[in-house]
Motif scaffolding. Structure first.
Motif, PDB file in Angstrom:
ATOM      1  N   VAL A 245       0.667  -0.772   0.438  1.00 62.18           N
ATOM      2  CA  VAL A 245       0.034  -0.018  -0.441  1.00 62.18           C
ATOM      3  C   VAL A 245       0.769   1.362   0.476  1.00 62.18           C
ATOM      4  N   VAL A 246       0.900   2.368  -1.195  1.00 59.07           N
ATOM      5  CA  VAL A 246       1.523   3.831  -1.342  1.00 59.07           C
ATOM      6  C   VAL A 246       0.246   4.634  -0.981  1.00 59.07           C
ATOM      7  N   GLU A 247       1.007   4.762   0.590  1.00 58.07           N
ATOM      8  CA  GLU A 247      -0.175   6.187   0.682  1.00 58.07           C
ATOM      9  C   GLU A 247       0.366   7.161   0.805  1.00 58.07           C
ATOM     10  N   ASP A 248       2.285   7.306   0.446  1.00 51.53           N
ATOM     11  CA  ASP A 248       2.798   8.407  -0.002  1.00 51.53           C
ATOM     12  C   ASP A 248       2.667   8.766  -1.779  1.00 51.53           C
ATOM     13  N   THR A 249       1.806   8.531  -2.353  1.00 53.39           N
ATOM     14  CA  THR A 249       2.091   8.532  -3.930  1.00 53.39           C
ATOM     15  C   THR A 249       3.388   9.736  -4.824  1.00 53.39           C
ATOM     16  N   ALA A 250       2.970  10.847  -3.581  1.00 53.92           N
ATOM     17  CA  ALA A 250       4.422  11.843  -3.750  1.00 53.92           C
ATOM     18  C   ALA A 250       6.108  11.629  -3.322  1.00 53.92           C
ATOM     19  N   GLY A 251       5.564  10.808  -2.075  1.00 57.33           N
ATOM     20  CA  GLY A 251       7.156  10.606  -1.591  1.00 57.33           C
ATOM     21  C   GLY A 251       7.557   9.270  -2.470  1.00 57.33           C
ATOM     22  N   CYS A 252       6.354   8.417  -2.973  1.00 53.99           N
ATOM     23  CA  CYS A 252       7.190   6.750  -4.277  1.00 53.99           C
ATOM     24  C   CYS A 252       6.382   6.766  -4.804  1.00 53.99           C
ATOM     25  N   ASP A 253       6.518   7.453  -5.937  1.00 59.20           N
ATOM     26  CA  ASP A 253       5.536   7.334  -7.564  1.00 59.20           C
ATOM     27  C   ASP A 253       5.552   5.179  -8.274  1.00 59.20           C
ATOM     28  N   ARG A 254       6.888   5.037  -7.508  1.00 60.76           N
ATOM     29  CA  ARG A 254       6.551   3.457  -8.128  1.00 60.76           C
ATOM     30  C   ARG A 254       7.018   2.257  -6.708  1.00 60.76           C
ATOM     31  N   TYR A 255       6.352   1.396  -6.565  1.00 64.08           N
ATOM     32  CA  TYR A 255       6.748   0.304  -5.920  1.00 64.08           C
ATOM     33  C   TYR A 255       6.252  -0.997  -6.687  1.00 64.08           C
ATOM     34  N   VAL A 256       7.804  -1.467  -6.662  1.00 57.62           N
ATOM     35  CA  VAL A 256       7.729  -2.959  -7.177  1.00 57.62           C
ATOM     36  C   VAL A 256       8.207  -4.039  -6.443  1.00 57.62           C
ATOM     37  N   ALA A 257       7.813  -5.100  -5.929  1.00 58.90           N
ATOM     38  CA  ALA A 257       7.710  -6.113  -4.672  1.00 58.90           C
ATOM     39  C   ALA A 257       8.234  -7.576  -5.890  1.00 58.90           C
ATOM     40  N   ARG A 258       8.898  -8.165  -5.538  1.00 59.82           N
ATOM     41  CA  ARG A 258       9.243  -9.835  -6.112  1.00 59.82           C
ATOM     42  C   ARG A 258       9.237 -10.664  -4.979  1.00 59.82           C
ATOM     43  N   VAL A 259       8.916 -11.740  -4.646  1.00 58.28           N
ATOM     44  CA  VAL A 259       9.108 -12.597  -3.728  1.00 58.28           C
ATOM     45  C   VAL A 259      10.033 -13.628  -4.347  1.00 58.28           C
ATOM     46  N   VAL A 260      10.848 -14.163  -3.316  1.00 57.47           N
ATOM     47  CA  VAL A 260      11.352 -15.730  -3.598  1.00 57.47           C
ATOM     48  C   VAL A 260      12.003 -16.389  -2.507  1.00 57.47           C
ATOM     49  N   THR A 261      11.581 -17.561  -2.564  1.00 58.21           N
ATOM     50  CA  THR A 261      11.099 -18.934  -1.914  1.00 58.21           C
ATOM     51  C   THR A 261      12.752 -19.406  -2.169  1.00 58.21           C
ATOM     52  N   GLY A 262      12.886 -20.264  -1.052  1.00 58.23           N
ATOM     53  CA  GLY A 262      13.413 -21.451  -1.328  1.00 58.23           C
ATOM     54  C   GLY A 262      15.237 -21.384  -1.378  1.00 58.23           C
ATOM     55  N   LEU A 341      10.238   9.936   5.164  1.00 53.60           N
ATOM     56  CA  LEU A 341       9.586   8.874   4.383  1.00 53.60           C
ATOM     57  C   LEU A 341       9.769   7.377   4.868  1.00 53.60           C
ATOM     58  N   VAL A 342       9.026   6.282   5.443  1.00 53.06           N
ATOM     59  CA  VAL A 342       9.270   5.420   5.538  1.00 53.06           C
ATOM     60  C   VAL A 342       8.863   3.681   4.605  1.00 53.06           C
ATOM     61  N   ILE A 343       9.376   2.608   4.944  1.00 56.32           N
ATOM     62  CA  ILE A 343       8.556   1.850   5.089  1.00 56.32           C
ATOM     63  C   ILE A 343       8.183   1.519   6.045  1.00 56.32           C
ATOM     64  N   ALA A 344       6.524   0.356   6.316  1.00 58.39           N
ATOM     65  CA  ALA A 344       6.591   0.226   7.569  1.00 58.39           C
ATOM     66  C   ALA A 344       5.589  -1.633   6.416  1.00 58.39           C
ATOM     67  N   ASP A 345       5.527  -2.142   8.468  1.00 57.00           N
ATOM     68  CA  ASP A 345       4.652  -3.238   8.049  1.00 57.00           C
ATOM     69  C   ASP A 345       2.976  -2.666   9.515  1.00 57.00           C
ATOM     70  N   ASP A 346       2.446  -3.968   9.598  1.00 55.98           N
ATOM     71  CA  ASP A 346       1.822  -3.919  11.036  1.00 55.98           C
ATOM     72  C   ASP A 346       2.684  -3.856  12.462  1.00 55.98           C
ATOM     73  N   THR A 347       3.035  -3.638  12.137  1.00 53.58           N
ATOM     74  CA  THR A 347       4.106  -3.695  13.353  1.00 53.58           C
ATOM     75  C   THR A 347       5.443  -2.056  13.196  1.00 53.58           C
ATOM     76  N   GLY A 348       4.810  -1.661  12.513  1.00 59.54           N
ATOM     77  CA  GLY A 348       5.647  -0.552  12.537  1.00 59.54           C
ATOM     78  C   GLY A 348       6.761  -0.260  11.027  1.00 59.54           C
ATOM     79  N   PRO A 349       8.249   1.071  11.316  1.00 54.96           N
ATOM     80  CA  PRO A 349       8.554   1.559  10.279  1.00 54.96           C
ATOM     81  C   PRO A 349       9.928   0.062  10.318  1.00 54.96           C
ATOM     82  N   ILE A 350      10.232  -0.438   9.205  1.00 54.06           N
ATOM     83  CA  ILE A 350      10.843  -1.064   8.936  1.00 54.06           C
ATOM     84  C   ILE A 350      11.729  -0.559   8.452  1.00 54.06           C
ATOM     85  N   ALA A 351      11.179   0.762   7.564  1.00 57.79           N
ATOM     86  CA  ALA A 351      13.253   0.868   7.479  1.00 57.79           C
ATOM     87  C   ALA A 351      12.539   2.223   6.829  1.00 57.79           C
ATOM     88  N   LEU A 352      13.658   3.237   6.314  1.00 58.92           N
ATOM     89  CA  LEU A 352      13.900   4.396   5.766  1.00 58.92           C
ATOM     90  C   LEU A 352      14.096   4.142   4.198  1.00 58.92           C
TER      91      LEU A 352
END
Length: 871
Positions: A245-262, A341-352
Motif C-alpha cells: 500500500v502506497v499512501e504517499d504517492t508523491a514520495g514514492c511514485d513507483r513500488y515493485v515487490a517480488r518474492v523468492v522462496t527456497g 518517508l518510511v517503509i512499514a508493516d503492521d508492527t511499524g517502520p521497518i526501513a527508511l
C-alpha cells in the motif's frame, strides 16, 4: 599470509552497503563488466579520453592483477595439526600437478594457519618465485619445524577481496595446476570517475556503457530496457503478489515487490561476482546482499531485501508518525521525523525509504524467503532524510541524484534471476507493481537554439542524432522539409528518457548536443567588452590604504568573518555598545564561528596569538575588510521572489532590508619591537604612538589629516586611547589595548591597535576640495621655536590648529618636538614645544616679519586654549 588465519562468519548487512573506497560522487567502473555491456570497446585509455571529452571527470585509471604470477591451482592431499604455544597450524600436503601420487615431486609441504578447508579442496597455491600484489615475493622458508614450500593464498592476498580470515577455496572443477590469474580473470582495469550531481544515471555501469557506446558509435543494447512479455503493472494472480500500500504517492511514485522462496543459506557468491564487486568498491557478504549490490552497480537501481518471515502484514509506504523510532542496520536507534518517508508493516517502520533498512527485517544466514523491493522515491525527500539522520548510503546517493523510475521492474527481475542462478531460489509468480508516475511534459527545442547558445552551427541531422544518442524521442519537422532548410526554422518536440530527469529545458538539451559533439569543436573567441572606466574613486583609495600600510612595514592578513558568540565579551565591550549587535549565520560551519564579526580586532587578535604561539614575537599586522552590524527592527524573513522574472524594486528593497549593515573598516595590531635591535641601536618596542602614526598613514593615503584627541573606548586602555576624527566626524580609535583584554587573549602587555572606518574616510576625501600642488619657493626659510604652557586637559590638536591658523599662509610646516610636565611648569600644566618653519614665495622674510607671524600664532593659541609662552 596464510599462516595465522582463523575462519569466522560475516554478519549480513543491508543490500545498500556503503562503499569503503568511494566518495559520494565517485564511481569505480570495472572494465571487464563494461565490455560485457558494450562489445568492441578500444583500450581503456582511449575509453577514458572519450569520457573526458564527453564531460566526465575521469580521476584515475589503474590496472589490477597484472602483478600476480606463479599462483596455480592445488589440491589438499593431507594435513596434520602442528601445536604451538600461540596457536595450532596445519602442515599441509598440497598437489600442484595432475596425475601424480602423494609421494611424487608435485606434492609440496606448506604451513597454513587457516582451518576453513578439508582434504580434497582445491586452493590457490603461490609457488616459490611467485609474486603477489604489492611486489610480495614468495620463497621457501623454514617455520614451525618444517620447510614451507610455498603459500596457500586468501582472497585478500590475491587482491580480489577483503576476506583474509580463511584461505580461498576454489570450485572442485578448477583444473589442477592451472594458472589462477587466467582461471579467475584477475587481470582487469578500473576507471575512477567523479560523477557530478546532475548525472545520477552515471552511477552505474549501464549509464557509463551508454556514454562509451555513443562516443565510439558502437551498438548498445540497454540492459535496463523492459523485457518482452513482462507483466503489466499490478498484474499477478491473487495471493501471489506481496501486498503493498502506497499512501504517499508523491514520495514514492513507483513500488515493485517480488518474492523468492527456497534461498539456499549456504550458497556462496561465485568468485567472478565477488571479485567484480570488490573491484567496484563493495565488500562481498552473502548471495542475497551481493545480488542487490550487483544490480545497484550494474543498472543503478537500489534494491532492498526483506526477510519475508519477519514481515507482518502488508508493506506500507507512508510518512513517519511523531514519536516513532527505527533501529537501522547500522545498529542505531533513530527517532523519526514526520517528514521521513518510511517503509512499514503492521508492527511499524521497518526501513527508511531510499536510505537504509531496519534491523527487525534484515536478512540473515537463516533466511530462505525474501521480499525484494525496487522502488522510485522522491529525490528531495531522500536527501532531507539522509541529512536529517546524518546517514548516507549507496542507495540514498543515487536516489538524491535521480534514479530511472522505469527501471524498477527490470531491476527486480534481474535480481530474481541472479538469486535463482546463484542461490537456488524459486520465484513467486506474482509481481507487485504500483505505478503512480506523473506524465513527463515534452520539451520544445527550436532548431536554431544550439547555434544561438553555443556559437557554432549544428545541422538538424546532428541535433536529432545526438538527442537520440541521449535516449530522447524527437518529434518535429522531417529531414529535408521546408522547416528543416538552411534557414534552420522549426521546433522539435523532445521527450527526454526516463533516466534523465535533469533534461527539463531547451538549454539542457543543447548542453547534451554540445557535449556529445565535443566542447573542443566550439570556436574560441573572446567576447567584445565595452570600454571600462577603471576603478572607482573608492576602490583606488582602498588600494592606496593597503599599499601605504605595507610600505610602512605592516603585513596584511585575511581572517575569517565568523566569530564566536562571546566575541564581544572577549573585547570587554559595554552592554550598550552597538558592536554587540552581531548577526547569527543560519547554517554555521561550527558553533564557535556562528556569528558575523562586528569588528576587525577579533580576527587580528586571533592571528597575533597564533603567530606568537609559533615563535613570531614582533608583529605589525593589518586587515581591510567588512564588518557586519545588525539593524535593529529589521524583518527576520521576507518572501522569496519568483525566478521567472526580474524582481521588482519593492522586492529588491525588501530583500535589502533584512541584510545587516556591511561597513568597510581598516584595522592594525602591533606588538613586540617596532624597530629591531642592531649593533648601533637597542631597538624600540611598539607603543601607542605607533598606532596613531599608522592611523595617520591611512588618512594621508587618501589625502586627509586626522585630528587626534584623548579618547575612551573599549577595548583600548582608558588613559592611552586616541579618538580620531576628520572634519568633526568620528573615524575610529587608536592606542594601547586594555590590560584585561590582553590578559584574556594571551597577548603581551602594551600591545597596541587601531580601527578606522574606511567609509567615513572615503566620504571625507571625496567631499574635500581637490589638492592643490604646493608652490616651491627658492627663498630661504625662517625657523622659529615657541614653548607654550597649557593645561594638561587641553588637547594638543587644538593648540596645533590654533598655531596653524594664526601663522597664516607663510607657515610651511609645524612640528611638535617636545612635551614636558614637571614642577617647573606647575601642577596640572604641561609644556608643548613647537617648531615653525616660515617661507615666502616671492621674497626672503625679514626677522621682523618672521617674529610677527610667530607672535600672531601664539596670540591665537592663547585666546583659544589659554596657552602662555614659557618663561
Amino acid at each position: 599470509m596464510a599462516s595465522g588465519r582463523s575462519a569466522t562468519s560475516s554478519t549480513v548487512t543491508s543490500g545498500s552497503a556503503s562503499r569503503s573506497e568511494s566518495r559520494s560522487e565517485q564511481m569505480l567502473i570495472v572494465m571487464s563488466w563494461l565490455r560485457e555491456y558494450v562489445e568492441g570497446l578500444p583500450p581503456t585509455r582511449a575509453v577514458a579520453d572519450a569520457l573526458i571529452r564527453a564531460g566526465f571527470e575521469v580521476e584515475g585509471l589503474r590496472g589490477v592483477g597484472s602483478d600476480v604470477s606463479g599462483v596455480v591451482v592445488g589440491e589438499i592431499v593431507d594435513f596434520e595439526i602442528v601445536e604451538t604455544k600461540k596457536k595450532a597450524v596445519r602442515w599441509c600436503q598440497v598437489r600442484v600437478a595432475a596425475g601424480e601420487a602423494s609421494s611424487a615431486p608435485g606434492v609440496r609441504g606448506i604451513i597454513c594457519g587457516a582451518h576453513n578447508f578439508a582434504v580434497g579442496d582445491r586452493v590457490a597455491v603461490a609457488l616459490p618465485g611467485a609474486m603477489l600484489p604489492g611486489g610480495f615475493a614468495i620463497t621457501a622458508r623454514k617455520t614451525y619445524g618444517h620447510v614451507s614450500d610455498g603459500m596457500i593464498c586468501s582472497a585478500r592476498e590475491l587482491g580480489i577481496g577483503d576476506e583474509h580470515d580463511g584461505i580461498l577455496v576454489l570450485p572442485p572443477s578448477a583444473p589442477l595446476g592451472a594458472d589462477v590469474t587466467e582461471l579467475l580473470d584477475l587481470v582487469d582495469e578500473i576507471l575512477d570517475i567523479a560523477v557530478t550531481p546532475d548525472r545520477g544515471y552515471a552511477l552505474s555501469v549501464r549509464g557509463i556503457a551508454r556514454e562509451a557506446a555513443t562516443a565510439f558509435a558502437l551498438p548498445f543494447t540497454d540492459p535496463g530496457a523492459p523485457r518482452s512479455g513482462q507483466a503489466a503493472a499490478g498484474e499477478g494472480a491473487a495471493g501471489e503478489a506481496y501486498p503493498v500500500v502506497v499512501e504517499d504517492t508523491a514520495g514514492c511514485d513507483r513500488y515493485v515487490a517480488r518474492v523468492v522462496t527456497g534461498v539456499d543459506p549456504a550458497a556462496v557468491t561465485p568468485l567472478t561476482w565477488s571479485r567484480r564487486l570488490a573491484l567496484a568498491g563493495m565488500r562481498p557478504i552473502s548471495v542475497p546482499v551481493d545480488v542487490t549490490n550487483a544490480v545497484l552497480l550494474g543498472l543503478g537501481q537500489p534494491l532492498h531485501a526483506f526477510d519475508r518471515a519477519k514481515l507482518t502484514g502488508a508493506i506500507i509506504v507512508r510518512r513517519a508518525e511523531a514519536g516513532e523510532t527505527l533501529r537501522t542496520l547500522d545498529g542505531v536507534e533513530r527517532t523519526l521525523d514526520p517528514e521521513d518517508l518510511v517503509i512499514a508493516d503492521d508492527t511499524g517502520p521497518i526501513a527508511l525509504a531510499g536510505v537504509m533498512g531496519g534491523a527487525s527485517t534484515e536478512i540473515s544466514t537463516q533466511t530462505t524467503d525474501i521480499v525484494l523491493e525496487a522502488a522510485h522515491f522522491d529525490p528531495i525527500s531522500v536527501a532531507r532524510t539522509a541529512r536529517r539522520h546524518r546517514l548516507s548510503s549507496e542507495a540514498s546517493r543515487r536516489f538524491e541524484r535521480g534514479v530511472d523510475p522505469a527501471l524498477a521492474p527490470v531491476a527486480a527481475a534481474t535480481a530474481v534471476d541472479l538469486l535463482v542462478e546463484l542461490a537456488g531460489a524459486r520465484p513467486a509468480a506474482g509481481v507487485t507493481d504500483l505505478d503512480h508516475r506523473p506524465a513527463v511534459a515534452p520539451v520544445p527545442l527550436p532548431l536554431r537554439e544550439p547555434e544561438r547558445l553555443a556559437g557554432r552551427p549544428y545541422s538538424a541531422e546532428v541535433v536529432r542524432r545526438r538527442l537520440a544518442d541521449v535516449g530522447c524521442t524527437v518529434v518535429g519537422p522531417a529531414a529535408g522539409s521546408a522547416a528543416d532548410s538552411a534557414a534552420g526554422e522549426g521546433v522539435l518536440v523532445v521527450s527526454p528518457p526516463s533516466w534523465r530527469p535533469d533534461l527539463t529545458r531547451p538549454a539542457d538539451l543543447v548542453e547534451e548536443i554540445v557535449r556529445l559533439e565535443g566542447y573542443d569543436t566550439i570556436p574560441v573567441t573572446l567576447p567584445l567588452l565595452p570600454a571600462g572606466r577603471g576603478l572607482t574613486a573608492a576602490q583606488r583609495m582602498h588600494r592606496a590604504v593597503g599599499r601605504a600600510l605595507a610600505y610602512a612595514g605592516l603585513a596584511e592578513v585575511l581572517t575569517l568573518p565568523f566569530v564566536a558568540a562571546d566575541a564581544a565579551d572577549a573585547l570587554s565591550l559595554p552592554a550598550e555598545d552597538k558592536r554587540r549587535l552581531a548577526v547569527r549565520v543560519a547554517n554555521p560551519i561550527a558553533e564557535d564561528a556562528a556569528y558575523l564579526r562586528t569588528t576587525l580586532l577579533s580576527g587580528l587578535i586571533a592571528a597575533a596569538v597564533r603567530n606568537i604561539g609559533r615563535g613570531q614575537q614582533d608583529l605589525a599586522l593589518f586587515e581591510i575588510g567588512r564588518v557586519f552590524r545588525e539593524l535593529p527592527g529589521a524583518p527576520v524573513r521576507v518572501p522569496t521572489p519568483p525566478v521567472d522574472r526580474r524582481p521588482s524594486a519593492e522586492e529588491v528593497a525588501a530583500l535589502d532590508s533584512v541584510l545587516p549593515r556591511q561597513a568597510r573598516h581598516v584595522a592594525a595590531l602591533l606588538t613586540g619591537r617596532r624597530e629591531p635591535a642592531g649593533w648601533s641601536t637597542p631597538g624600540r618596542e611598539a607603543d601607542w604612538a605607533d598606532a596613531v602614526d599608522a592611523a595617520q598613514v591611512v588618512a594621508e593615503a587618501v589625502g586627509l589629516t586626522l585630528t587626534v584627541n584623548a579618547g575612551d573606548a573599549m577595548p583600548w586602555h582608558p588613559g592611552r586611547c586616541a579618538e580620531l576624527t576628520v572634519g568633526g566626524r568620528l573615524v575610529g580609535f587608536a592606542g594601547e589595548l586594555h590590560p584585561r583584554v590582553l590578559g584574556d587573549a594571551g597577548l603581551p602587555p602594551r600591545t597596541v591597535a587601531l580601527e578606522l572606518s574606511l567609509e567615513v574616510l572615503v566620504e571625507a576625501a571625496t567631499a574635500a576640495p581637490p589638492i592643490v600642488a604646493p608652490v616651491i619657493s627658492t627663498y630661504p626659510p625662517a625657523d622659529r621655536d615657541v614653548a607654550l604652557v597649557v593645561p594638561t586637559q587641553v588637547p594638543v590638536a587644538e593648540v596645533t590648529q590654533a598655531l596653524r591658523e594664526g601663522a597664516g599662509d607663510l607657515l610651511e610646516s609645524l612640528t611638535l618636538f617636545d612635551v614636558f610636565e614637571g614642577a617647573q611648569v606647575g601642577a596640572g600644566q604641561r609644556s608643548l614645544a613647537f617648531g615653525l618653519r616660515l617661507r615666502a614665495a616671492d621674497r626672503t622674510l625679514t626677522a621682523a616679519e618672521a617674529n610677527a607671524v610667530r607672535d600672531a600664532a601664539v596670540d591665537l593659541a592663547a585666546q583659544r586654549t589659554g596657552a602662555a609662552l614659557r618663561a
